[in-house]
Scaffold this motif. Sequence first.
Motif: not given
Length: 1825
Positions: A4, A8-9, A28-32, A35, A47, A49
């Motif tokens: 994490s 990160t973003k 585009l957003k932080d990994y948790k 996920d 973009d 996924e």
Amino acid sequence: MAASELYTKFARVWIPDPEEVWKSAELLKDYKPGDKVLLLHLEEGKDLEYRLDPKTKELPHLRNPDILVGENDLTALSYLHEPAVLHNLRVRFIDSKLIYTYCGIVLVAINPYEQLPIYGEDIINAYSGQNMGDMDPHIFAVAEEAYKQMARDERNQSIIVSGESGAGKTVSAKYAMRYFATVSGSASEANVEEKVLASNPIMESIGNAKTTRNDNSSRFGKYIEIGFDKRYRIIGANMRTYLLEKSRVVFQAEEERNYHIFYQLCASAKLPEFKMLRLGNANNFHYTKQGGSPVIEGVDDTKEMAHTRQACTLLGISESYQMGIFRILAGILHLGNVAFTSRDSDSCAIPPKHEPLSIFSDLMGVDYEEMCHWLCHRKLATATETYIKPISKLQATNARDALAKHIYAKLFSWIVDHVNQALHSAVKQHSFIGVLDIYGFETFEINSFEQFCINYANEKLQQQFNMHVFKLEQEEYMKEQIPWTLIDFYDNQPCINLIESKLGILDLLDEECKMPKGTDDTWAQKLYNTHLNKCALFEKPRLSNKAFIIQHFADKVEYQCEGFLEKNKDTVFEEQIKVLKSSKFKMLPELFQDDEKAISPTSATSSGRTPLTRTPVKPTKGRPGQTAKEHKKTVGHQFRNSLHLLMETLNATTPHYVRCIKPNDFKFPFTFDEKRAVQQLRACGVLETIRISAAGFPSRWTYQEFFSRYRVLMKQKDVLSDRKQTCKNVLEKLILDKDKYQFGKTKIFFRAGQVAYLEKLRADKLRAACIRIQKTIRGWLLRKKYLRVRKAAIVVQRYVRGYQARCYAKFLRRTKAATIIQKFWRMYIVRKRYKIRRSATIVLQSYLRGYLARNRYRKMLREHKAVIIQKWVRGWLARTHYKRSTHAIIYLQCCFRRMMAKRELKKLKIEARSVERYKKLHIGMENKIMQLQRKVDEQNKDYKCLMEKLTNLEGIYNSETEKLRSDLERLQLSEEEAKIATGRVLSLQEEIAKLRKDLEQTQSEKKSIEERADRYKQETEQLVSNLKEENTLLKQEKEALNHLIVEQAKEMTETMEKKLVEETKQLELDLNDERLRYQNLLNEFSRLEERYDDLKEEMTLMVNVPKPGHKRTDSTHSSNESEYTFSSEIAETEDMPLRTEEPSEKKVPLDMSLFLKLQKRVTELEQEKQVMQDELDRKEEQVLRSKAKEEERPQIRGAELEYESLKRQELESENKKLKNELNELRKALSEKSTPEVTAPGAPAYRVLMEQLTSVSEELDVRKEEVLILRSQLVSQKEAIQPKNTMTDSTILLEDVQKMKDKGEIAQAYIGLKETNRLLESQLQSQKRSHENEAEALRGEIQSLKEENNRQQQLLAQNLQLPPEARIEASLQHEITRLTNENLDLMEQLEKQDKTVRKLKKQLKVFAKKIGELEVGQMENISPGQIIDEPIRPVNIPRKEKDFQGMLEYKKEDEQKLVKNLILELKPRGVAVNLIPGLPAYILFMCVRHADYLNDDQKVRSLLTSTINSIKKVLKKRGDDFETVSFWLSNTCRFLHCLKQYSGEEGFMKHNTSRQNEHCLTNFDLAEYRQVLSDLAIQIYQQLVRVLENILQPMIVSGMLEHETIQGVSGVKPTGLRKRTSSIADEGTYTLDSILRQLNSFHSVMCQHGMDPELIKQVVKQMFYIVGAVTLNNLLLRKDMCSWSKGMQIRYNVSQLEEWLRDKNLMNSGAKETLEPLIQAAQLLQVKKKTDDDAEAICSMCSALTTAQIVKVLNLYTPVNEFEERVSVSFIRTIQMRLRDRKDSPQLLMDAKHIFPVTFPFNPSSLALETIQIPASLGLGFISRV
């Protein structure tokens, strides 16, 4: 570190892509954790996924920071994985045009498919002696590393070059061999290195061919061992070859060619010597036309043939053997054209008198019929009988092709044998470097036996490579004492066992070849039965029973079994071989001599051959098993044996790896195909190296480098004196997981990704600091700008507002006056216009209103009637519609109600019978009645409301009707009034028309009058203007003529000046070119002369006791040691005594006279040079004529010369006195040798005290003499002044009458004039000294101010430090201060000593002048004064005036003179205390005496011995700068003396009359002057080489690597090849080291009395070396091309310029030699974005070539993330702008270039008769004459 924290973003990652292999994306957003999907943003703007693998849950690879992209070493990357490697290679290859990259110990070379200028001799010299990590990656760096390790470790080396076909293996191996040949040189005159390089064209012609992937593909593997002797010079070479592709001789695929040699023969068929071969176009032969591509674009086969023949000649292959080779090759071509015709299915025949076979038989010297027979038949042998069997057409064709292949293979082996013989050396080989050029891993659509062997060899090499990499990693960890954890790496031993073990693939193949009926199919079945489902690496294809799959280390490969057995057997019919053996052509049987010999694994590869197997056709007798076994060794067995031998050789050496990569399959220059590159990276083991490195701790930093890089992440309290402990403390805070790093002895080891994390922290910290600094600076700048603008705006506003107010007041006054005038005029106009318009308007309004009213009335009437009609029509329609609807509705209701009523009736009839029904019925009726009553009431109310509304509407309608009637009446009245007004308007219009006619008539008359007046006026004005124009034209013509005359005069003057300047420049250039050419010839002559002496010495040593060869201690020096030494013309040996020379050495005068004769041609060239010099001097004299007023200076110069001679006389007398005192002291000391000699009261002590008292007394006497001299000068001045200032004419007339003679008047005038000049010069000197003192005081004040400021700054800094650090800093500061004070005091002490010595000399001069004055004024001095006058040593020089300035010696003392004065004289020690140039003066005085005696033999002998002795000294101590400088100074002084006293008028201008008396009288030594000039040039060149050798190790470290400005350039992460640290260690050189060395050089040259002009030339050469070496290293080092490094370089250059200013050498031209380096540093710092920047760069970099500018831009590398890389488009813009510039394509500067030297004539003012010979020289046997 948790994922994490990294994912990160805005973090960038690599994701797989089917097209680009790997594609970059941004989070585009932080990994948790947990996920399953990552939201990514691709570079193209989309973009995405990205779903994680649910099983492995592996996150995508992280991308390295941009600062690490483009690194020289892939192991320097923080994230080590496949996409990072691929991206780094692509950026270097495409953007930076760099084809070489390190990957740990591997050099990755990408084929550019373009010729690059990076392989010249200048590049070789640049890489020679450098560490592998100190320069950019290059094949030369690998070669230098191998050469250095061979010399250092006493271990053989190997360079393994591998890769696909077309990847550039052969070229890389060729350049490695060229490097060895250039750097090492050969140990003999046989030019072995040229022979080694000459083997390449031969092997390429017979072993290379064009394929679809490469135009010059090597179709065989080769291992070349380059042998070296004990001095590491090339002595020979040996070549081994592997697996020649013989099938290419008889078959080529589409778009491919046969071996080059066939096409070279066909292209050269028209040559006279090739007529007998009967060749033609390549398309006429079956073996060369199958590919359909006989020509390679850009290759001339005819020229290549000439190169091949030239190489054969160089290797000792005679013309007869060459023609024999060509005959055999031509025979193979003709053999391929032999055609067969079928008789039946089992037999065939050759047409009678078949021309191809006839030519083949003639060329091979065999019988036509016999050859024809055995091509169509074969002999079969059984146990009992032998019989001949015909063969089919197909079998005959195969047999013909097999024979052709066999002949070519034998010829190939024969050529390799002869090449090895030519390269073999009789000298014992001490060590070798092997270069292995071998095929890389191959996989095609159809893979056969050749691919199987190639991949088998690559498996073995990959295993050796993996083990070597693993071993190096283990050694590094053990050395640093890091805990060693076994790393799992791919071991391909199972695959090797599958191929070569017992019952392996090769074993089964050999077994099947022995079977009588063995086929490919049966062999395949055996493979399936043996290995299928038993070995995981062996598989069977699903749809084939004739193929098998092997899982190699790089990929799975499917092999087709067809042809394996035949290729492994390599069968040739023995009868055909017998026919060839019986050939009359002698060379052909030589090829088959070893067929009957037993072949062992060693002999199979000793000569580089792979012998072929041949099945015997005779029945065997005796021991058939043994013979058959010997002759049936298969190709696979031979290849396995040769491969084992190769691996043994490689394992016994230190390997170096070069992996060649093919960037695309289309041979496009600088085009990168990611898919192809990844395939090759996987196949060549680069990714395996990365994986092994990444599994451990790939990133490694020394503690000092880590501290320097990440100092910004530390706080002040964290910084300790122990760097190691500091780094440990900081890392524990920054990285919490201790498994991510390890601390070694000297380095910190990081796991993958940790450096990127630290870089992120560092960048964030720097970014925050930069933002804060920018915020503060921008705020301050904007505030400052705002206040400045505000102040300016207030001033501007004040003046503008005042001006505006004044203008406004003036405007108001004018406006008010104009308003009043306008008011009355407008009032009149408007009133009149108003009345007219009012009357007309009223009429128009009346008519218009009437018309409108009528229209409105008609409209209202029509609308009213239409409304009534519509009302009735709509009512009727509504009623009709309503009635119809009502009728229909009622009808429907009736029907429905009827139906409902019927139903209801039925219900009622049923319910009617019950009583309850009636009750309910009555209840419902009552309710309905009540409801109906309510409805009636409501309807009544609504009716009343509607009636009231109707009444109101009727009232409104009546009122509106009344209003309309009144309006109608009013409109009718208006219509009548309008009719009356219309009549009135018509009458008025008629009157207006009449008035208009009158007005027009009046106006026309007025116009005609005005036109006539205007016409007259215009004619008058036209006449006046014409006259004016004529006048102005005349004036302009006059001015133009005057201007033209002035311009022409100016142009003529300018053109003359330009021509003069251009001619002068051209003459200077021609003179310099001629001078350089001549000096190069001298250099070459001296080199050959030294080579001769060295060979003679070697022969002498070989005859006597041979000396062991020395080892190569430093690879920066070539083994050609004689390049830096000089020898004499006569071969003398230094070890033999001078008096016992051999008879051959008595030819000294004869050899020198021969040498003088050879110099005649040089003299002619010198005369031409002199003519050009005279021309130049003539033009310079024209400039000097304008300065005629300065003619009086020579007289002052004469006075100064007299003053200098007096000083020298005093020095000589003082020297005599000191010598006498020194002798007395020596005698006193020599009397006793006990320790009490120096005790008080001892004789030596007394003598010393007496001398001390005498010196002090003499000092007091000198002081009194100075006072007396000053008083006499004042009295003389007072006596002279009245004579100059008297205005009384009577006194003047008396004086004139007394001086009747004009000569007396002139002498008196000249005396007065000289006196005045002397006084003026003294006054000016006093003024200058006063100004100098004032300037020195100012400088001292300024330095004190600076020191004060510095002390205040240090105090402020110390107050901020903690107590411990403050104490340490204060102590350090105090030590520094005391050291500086000590140095200052030492300098002051030296200055005072110099001042004391200077004052002593002046005292002596003044004393002598006083003595001379006393001689003239003896009558006026009292006897007492004479008695009081002390005894002065001035009388000693007066006695010396009798000397003639000559030295006499005996003929037999000549050798002793040369020995003591030249051979044994040491510049350091005795010579330092001598007069500068004293040996030269002594030698010249000896020559003068020989000239005085008219003894030509003595002159010749002395000069020859002198020249030879100087050369001998320089040869013996030629690497000592002081020795070379000393003899360069003395040689020049000797040359100047020969010129000054030659008697030629041009050299006697500055001589005194006494000096002119000392000129030579009998001999003209012009020829010897030329010899001495040549000797001086040689000494100068040797001096340059010496200082170059001294400066060379310092330059790169001091100018580039050392951080002079600390903290400006950060240390970037480095890979396995650690560069030389830029942190200053104890052993590294700094800029101060260079400056100290320059100071040392300058002080030594000045101490030796070298001419100032010569010193300038030496300094210019030194600065050129510094600039050239620095720039060359900058162009070859990517890590040095950054903005911060540009700042460091500019600072260093400024320090060098400051040194020039301090030494007053700014006009020496040294600064100009640094201009390319300065511009390169500026190029690193300027903006590089827009077209304006490109234009600025093009105009700025005038001293750099286009190649250098582009190279610097390509190499530019940001050190921090705030910098940007140079875009490719910008570089192309630069190239487009510079395409018209004509400069050298050479990339590097020639660091070995030496500027031509000149020796300007510099006469000496020293009188020869005053020179005394010190006793320390041991020249007591010569006497002064």
